[in-house]
Design a protein around this motif. Structure first.
Motif, PDB file in Angstrom:
ATOM      1  N   GLN A 262      71.011  93.708  34.459  1.00  0.00           N
ATOM      2  CA  GLN A 262      71.734  92.446  34.427  1.00  0.00           C
ATOM      3  C   GLN A 262      72.282  92.147  33.032  1.00  0.00           C
ATOM      4  O   GLN A 262      73.435  91.740  32.865  1.00  0.00           O
ATOM      5  CB  GLN A 262      70.820  91.296  34.862  1.00  0.00           C
ATOM      6  CG  GLN A 262      70.486  91.264  36.333  1.00  0.00           C
ATOM      7  CD  GLN A 262      69.615  90.061  36.658  1.00  0.00           C
ATOM      8  OE1 GLN A 262      68.501  89.911  36.151  1.00  0.00           O
ATOM      9  NE2 GLN A 262      70.120  89.182  37.506  1.00  0.00           N
ATOM     10  N   LEU A 263      71.443  92.335  32.050  1.00  0.00           N
ATOM     11  CA  LEU A 263      71.822  91.986  30.678  1.00  0.00           C
ATOM     12  C   LEU A 263      72.915  92.918  30.159  1.00  0.00           C
ATOM     13  O   LEU A 263      73.881  92.479  29.515  1.00  0.00           O
ATOM     14  CB  LEU A 263      70.593  92.038  29.785  1.00  0.00           C
ATOM     15  CG  LEU A 263      70.703  91.413  28.406  1.00  0.00           C
ATOM     16  CD1 LEU A 263      71.227  89.991  28.488  1.00  0.00           C
ATOM     17  CD2 LEU A 263      69.347  91.436  27.709  1.00  0.00           C
ATOM     18  N   VAL A 288      74.847  82.250  29.834  1.00  0.00           N
ATOM     19  CA  VAL A 288      74.734  82.848  31.170  1.00  0.00           C
ATOM     20  C   VAL A 288      73.268  82.961  31.582  1.00  0.00           C
ATOM     21  O   VAL A 288      72.882  82.611  32.709  1.00  0.00           O
ATOM     22  CB  VAL A 288      75.415  84.231  31.204  1.00  0.00           C
ATOM     23  CG1 VAL A 288      75.051  84.974  32.487  1.00  0.00           C
ATOM     24  CG2 VAL A 288      76.921  84.070  31.093  1.00  0.00           C
ATOM     25  N   LEU A 289      72.416  83.438  30.693  1.00  0.00           N
ATOM     26  CA  LEU A 289      70.993  83.577  31.004  1.00  0.00           C
ATOM     27  C   LEU A 289      70.374  82.229  31.346  1.00  0.00           C
ATOM     28  O   LEU A 289      69.582  82.112  32.290  1.00  0.00           O
ATOM     29  CB  LEU A 289      70.252  84.213  29.828  1.00  0.00           C
ATOM     30  CG  LEU A 289      70.613  85.663  29.476  1.00  0.00           C
ATOM     31  CD1 LEU A 289      69.814  86.124  28.272  1.00  0.00           C
ATOM     32  CD2 LEU A 289      70.368  86.587  30.666  1.00  0.00           C
ATOM     33  N   VAL A 294      67.921  83.274  34.551  1.00  0.00           N
ATOM     34  CA  VAL A 294      67.510  84.674  34.649  1.00  0.00           C
ATOM     35  C   VAL A 294      66.081  84.877  34.150  1.00  0.00           C
ATOM     36  O   VAL A 294      65.322  85.680  34.678  1.00  0.00           O
ATOM     37  CB  VAL A 294      68.497  85.573  33.874  1.00  0.00           C
ATOM     38  CG1 VAL A 294      68.008  87.017  33.852  1.00  0.00           C
ATOM     39  CG2 VAL A 294      69.883  85.481  34.512  1.00  0.00           C
ATOM     40  N   GLY A 295      65.685  84.148  33.133  1.00  0.00           N
ATOM     41  CA  GLY A 295      64.322  84.258  32.641  1.00  0.00           C
ATOM     42  C   GLY A 295      64.028  85.556  31.922  1.00  0.00           C
ATOM     43  O   GLY A 295      62.902  86.058  31.961  1.00  0.00           O
ATOM     44  N   MET A 346      66.031  85.775  19.551  1.00  0.00           N
ATOM     45  CA  MET A 346      66.235  86.703  20.658  1.00  0.00           C
ATOM     46  C   MET A 346      67.101  86.060  21.733  1.00  0.00           C
ATOM     47  O   MET A 346      67.254  84.838  21.777  1.00  0.00           O
ATOM     48  CB  MET A 346      64.883  87.101  21.278  1.00  0.00           C
ATOM     49  CG  MET A 346      63.945  87.836  20.354  1.00  0.00           C
ATOM     50  SD  MET A 346      62.287  88.021  21.090  1.00  0.00           S
ATOM     51  CE  MET A 346      62.659  89.007  22.545  1.00  0.00           C
ATOM     52  N   LEU A 347      67.622  86.863  22.623  1.00  0.00           N
ATOM     53  CA  LEU A 347      68.315  86.363  23.797  1.00  0.00           C
ATOM     54  C   LEU A 347      67.306  85.780  24.781  1.00  0.00           C
ATOM     55  O   LEU A 347      66.217  86.332  24.969  1.00  0.00           O
ATOM     56  CB  LEU A 347      69.085  87.497  24.488  1.00  0.00           C
ATOM     57  CG  LEU A 347      70.316  88.036  23.755  1.00  0.00           C
ATOM     58  CD1 LEU A 347      70.821  89.291  24.440  1.00  0.00           C
ATOM     59  CD2 LEU A 347      71.407  86.981  23.683  1.00  0.00           C
ATOM     60  N   GLY A 348      67.667  84.656  25.382  1.00  0.00           N
ATOM     61  CA  GLY A 348      66.830  84.069  26.428  1.00  0.00           C
ATOM     62  C   GLY A 348      65.760  83.130  25.948  1.00  0.00           C
ATOM     63  O   GLY A 348      64.930  82.690  26.749  1.00  0.00           O
TER      64      GLY A 348
END
Length: 432
Positions: A262-263, A288-289, A294-295, A346-348
């Motif tokens: 997904q990422l 988007v996350l 999305v977690g 970080m992402l998310g």
């Protein structure tokens, strides 16, 4: 026949409980089907039989597993010869199939030593059968979660009497414990295969833009349960720049591989369809996350390598890092520079904070290297020590192609067995 490796005299109630506990403990330690089946076969002799085979069906189209053991190691070659060369021995075909789908053991209290020419081929296989001297056999179904996992085949040889009621009852209990452990290993192996297939399907060969050499490497962890979410990506953008991405999703297994898919898709799609720089792309990925819930937590580094801007062939490089390791730049003269920048989230993480673009330039003969922490932390090193080791390993590699550089670097830094996935992306600007 040589002496037993375990006492096979009739066991007391306490002995039986200890034996069951030993079986349960030994099988619970492994999530590998072949290892679990081998342990079960070894544990079954000579307590339950002189010779045991464990047949495990895969259930998903993958090859099944067969393990075997004999109380006399010198007879294992005969077991292997028989198993490989049997043709249609009723003892192993019809009875095995019946036992696999039965609810009760199939007990043959007498096995005829002469099965006839239709059952065994002449020569080595028949000779192995005669030396094994089987006299009785017990086929115990291995059932778990309402389905057939396989069969435990217990063969008694020579003058040993057939299994009595207590032995049959013990074999059934052993099979009940073993079936669940084998099914767990089988299901886990299926998950690992799915994760590996998904991951490898996404780690595609990179494009080779004009004037650049791009090489990638992926090395999985030696332990199956550490299949993770490392990824790399390279895309030629509509304006002629080259997008370079490397990242690492937290966690392991199918969930990490799916999150990585997904990422990876989100990063390349948003970067391709936007004039934003790397920091802007990472910001959009964050939105988007969060918006799709999305977690996923991940580190990632996104970079844009532009087309040459002068007669010397210099290429601007712009990058932004979401908690990922810094790039390394190998100069044409062999010097190595760590492109360290202040750490950013970080992402998310859903935490506020600006992302920043950083800029440098690559000249002809220089190589940019992006890596994941599996390379840096190989040998259980800390981040700083590991980065210094990677930088040192790049010494003397400046004149190599990107492919050769990756191979030489991995051979210098990685041991044969790695504790974590490793991804490497190298981009070399070709000399003019």
């Amino acid at each position: 026949m040589s002496g037993p490796t375990r006492d096979d005299t009739p066991a007391t109630g306490g002995d039986r409980y200890r034996f069951l506990a030993e079986v349960t403990w030994a099988l619970a330690e492994s999530l590998d089907t072949a290892t679990a089946a081998d342990r079960l076969a070894r544990l079954a002799v000579p307590q339950l039989a002189d010779w045991a085979t464990v047949t495990v069906v895969a259930g998903d189209g993958a090859p099944g597993t067969v393990a075997r053991a004999h109380r006399d190691p010198a007879r294992l070659a005969d077991v292997d010869t028989y198993l490989a060369g049997r043709v249609a021995a009723p003892r192993d075909q019809a009875q095995l199939a019946a036992a696999m789908h039965a609810t009760e053991p199939v007990h043959l209290t007498r096995v005829e030593p002469e099965l006839g020419p239709g059952a065994l081929p002449d020569g080595q296989v028949r000779g192995a059968w005669e030396r094994l001297d089987p006299r009785s056999s017990l086929f115990v179904p291995l059932h778990a979660r309402g389905s057939a996992v396989g069969v435990l085949s217990l063969v008694r040889c020579g003058d040993r009497p057939p299994a009595g009621p207590d032995d049959v009852a013990l074999a059934v209990e052993v099979a009940r414990c073993a079936a669940l452990a084998l099914d767990n290993a089988r299901l886990y192996g299926r998950q690992v295969r799915v994760a590996e297939t998904l991951q490898h399907s996404l780690l595609t060969p990179p494009p080779q833009p004009p004037g650049l050499e791009v090489a990638v490497r992926y090395r999985p962890a030696v332990s199956q349960d550490l299949v993770g979410g490392d990824w790399y990506d390279t895309v030629v953008l509509p304006d002629g720049a080259t997008l370079l991405v490397i990242g690492d999703v937290t966690g392991h297994g199918v969930e990490a591989a799916a999150a990585m898919a997904q990422l990876r898709s989100a990063v390349r799609t948003l970067a391709y369809d936007s004039p934003d720089g790397p920091a802007g792309t990472l910001d959009r990925v964050d939105r988007v996350l969060a918006g799709l819930h999305v977690g996923t937590l991940a580190t990632a580094l996104v970079a844009r390598l532009e087309a040459a801007t002068d007669a010397a062939g210099t290429r601007p490089l712009r990058w932004s890092s979401a908690g990922h390791l810094p790039p390394l730049l190998l100069a044409a003269d062999g010097g190595v520079r760590l492109l360290a920048t202040p750490p950013q989230r970080m992402l998310g993480t859903d935490r506020p904070g600006d992302r920043t673009d950083h800029v440098t330039a690559l000249g002809p003969g220089e190589t940019l290297l992006l890596v994941t922490d599996g390379l840096v932390e190989a040998g259980r090193r800390g981040i700083d020590e590991g980065l210094a080791r990677v930088a040192g390993a790049l010494g003397g590699l400046a004149g190599l192609s990107a492919d050769a550089l990756c191979d030489r670097l991995l051979s210098r830094v990685l041991p044969d067995r790695t504790d974590d996935d490793v991804a490497v992306l190298a981009v070399r600007v070709l000399p003019g």
